[in-house]
Write an enzyme that holds these catalytic residues in place. Sequence first.
Site, short mmCIF file in Angstrom:
data_model
loop_
_atom_site.label_atom_id
_atom_site.label_comp_id
_atom_site.label_asym_id
_atom_site.label_seq_id
_atom_site.Cartn_x
_atom_site.Cartn_y
_atom_site.Cartn_z
CE LYS A 242 89.93 -8.19 7.27
NZ LYS A 242 88.85 -8.71 6.40
CG ASP A 247 84.92 -9.83 10.12
OD1 ASP A 247 84.02 -9.10 10.57
OD2 ASP A 247 85.11 -10.05 8.90
CE LYS A 254 82.73 -12.40 8.80
NZ LYS A 254 82.48 -12.48 7.35
CG ASP A 265 89.14 -11.15 9.00
OD1 ASP A 265 89.56 -11.52 7.89
OD2 ASP A 265 88.25 -10.29 9.13
CG ASP A 324 81.04 -9.38 7.26
OD1 ASP A 324 82.12 -9.36 7.90
OD2 ASP A 324 80.53 -10.43 6.81
CD GLU A 326 86.03 -6.80 8.56
OE1 GLU A 326 84.92 -6.96 8.01
OE2 GLU A 326 86.96 -7.61 8.47
NE ARG A 328 85.36 -4.03 1.13
CZ ARG A 328 84.65 -4.69 0.23
NH1 ARG A 328 84.05 -4.05 -0.75
NH2 ARG A 328 84.54 -6.01 0.30
N1 BES Z 1 86.93 -11.43 6.66
C1 BES Z 1 85.92 -11.44 5.68
C2 BES Z 1 86.33 -12.22 4.44
C3 BES Z 1 86.59 -13.69 4.62
C4 BES Z 1 85.55 -14.59 4.43
C5 BES Z 1 87.84 -14.16 4.94
C6 BES Z 1 85.79 -15.94 4.59
C7 BES Z 1 88.08 -15.50 5.08
C8 BES Z 1 87.06 -16.39 4.91
C9 BES Z 1 85.55 -10.03 5.24
O1 BES Z 1 85.69 -9.06 6.21
C10 BES Z 1 84.13 -10.05 4.80
O2 BES Z 1 83.31 -10.42 5.57
N2 BES Z 1 83.88 -9.66 3.56
C11 BES Z 1 82.55 -9.65 3.03
C12 BES Z 1 82.39 -8.40 2.20
C13 BES Z 1 80.98 -8.14 1.74
C14 BES Z 1 80.11 -7.81 2.92
C15 BES Z 1 80.98 -6.99 0.76
C16 BES Z 1 82.39 -10.90 2.17
O3 BES Z 1 83.34 -11.29 1.50
O4 BES Z 1 81.30 -11.47 2.21
ZN ZN Z 2 83.99 -8.87 7.46
ZN ZN Z 3 87.12 -9.48 7.70
#
Ligand code: BES
Ligand code: ZN
Ligand code: ZN
Length: 473
Positions: A242, A247, A254, A265, A324, A326, A328
């Site tokens: 990734k 992000d 966020k 990220d 968010d 993103e 995947r």
């Molecule tokens: N980059 C984040 C995941 C993340 C969170 C990495 C904290 C490191 C520390 C990812 O893109 C994300 O925001 N995922 C969301 C998915 C949800 C919206 C389905 C998450 O985990 O909240």
């Molecule tokens: Zn995200």
């Molecule tokens: Zn992310």
Amino acid sequence: MRNSLPPVPTKLPEIEVVAATRRGIPLVVLAAAGDEDAYGSSGRTGEIRELTEDVPRWVAGIGDAAPKDFRQTGAALARTLRDAAEHRPIRTVQVALPPDVTAEHVGELATGLFLGGYRFVVTTSEPKPSMPAVRLAAGDDRAVPEYAEAASRVRILAAAAAFTRDLANTPSNVKNPAWLANTAAKVVGGPVEVTVRDEKWLADKGFGGVLAVGGGSASPPRLIEMTYRPRGAAKHLLFVGKGITFDTGGLSVKPADGMHLMRTDMAGGAAVIAAVRAIAELKLPVRVTALVPAAENHVSGSSYRPGDIVRHYGGRTTEVGNTDAEGRMVMADALAYGIDRFRPDLVVDAATLTGAMKVSLGLRVGGVFATDDDLAARVVAAGARAGEAWWRMPLVEDYARGIEGELGDVRQAPGGPGGIMAALFLREFTAGLPWAHLDIAGPARADKTYADIVPGASGFAARTLVELAASYG
Ligand code: BES
Ligand code: ZN
Ligand code: ZN
């Protein structure tokens, strides 16, 4: 130049294995817990004591003298020596190795020394002097070649971790997708071929996920493609990492607290880039193709939206639930393309994919999801050799219905257990191949100093990927 960013990659300290200690060079002795002649040291792992003499000398505790004690001690020593060199002109230091150490111990000590003093700072003050060069004195010339071999192998692994940290620590006002791609192309060379695909190429090939995520940013997305193809390779591995260079969450923005941490990220992508470089340097007899879809997930008039239906490489469609999620979106394109174009034997991806994994396993353990038991076991074993802890997570079949789409083929953010749902989503793009998904949202960053890790990007997963490739060689 003042106020410029540190060069990437940053330099590792010089470490050399020699036969014997010499007079006149500051000396470090190692003391195990319970050693009689421990110069008043408790021998506790990582405890460094300075003795007051003309030539500085230190006693460094190695506790039970297990390999992991050597890593921790090496790291503590690196910080002590680095700080000492700020106050006194110390160019070289020697460490007297105990007579009964193995090459593994020496490798762990060197690993700690290479990485423990790592720092990445951007200030207006003059750069601080780097850590002194270290001579590891074997005490017996017959042990030198074996120790030196161990030190040079771990140097390549440590360089992979440090390079991953450099890429991930670089702030996102510098690190956009083009910077990440160009830096990869500049730093990784030799037998590795690096190709950078731009947004026109991505549009032409149908990378709808990468274009949707990258479309909200003024810095267009890239796909970094790396190939290492030695003669007579047994297996062909596809790595996908990734590469979200920042992000914000996109329109599903966020919260402000902690958003700045999202500059790392792309840590999975960085680990993949650094691993391929190390695999080539080690001349491992495996073919590796690596893909890093790089994009910036931003908020703007051209951002993708919740409710959008996006068509990925290969034609499958995703119903967007939350911009968010993103990671995947870009990974789906890269997995589908990598498998279709390169026909690998197995696939491993690394991604800071879900906050849920951080909650499940904390900051020191990575989650591994796999469709193949042998591959899962190899990842865990590779991690153990690398000093990185992994825990296998389940691809719960009963939850797979959650990602079935209504308007499109798959649902992107269906709710439910976050780490597992993300993994089930990615599995849809792996064509039934043996596949392991490494969710490193937790351990990609550290907030404390431990083992050879310092706060900031940790470099997690790079060394596991190298050891994993070595297991097929
Ligand atoms: N980059 C984040 C995941 C993340 C969170 C990495 C904290 C490191 C520390 C990812 O893109 C994300 O925001 N995922 C969301 C998915 C949800 C919206 C389905 C998450 O985990 O909240
Ligand atoms: Zn995200
Ligand atoms: Zn992310």
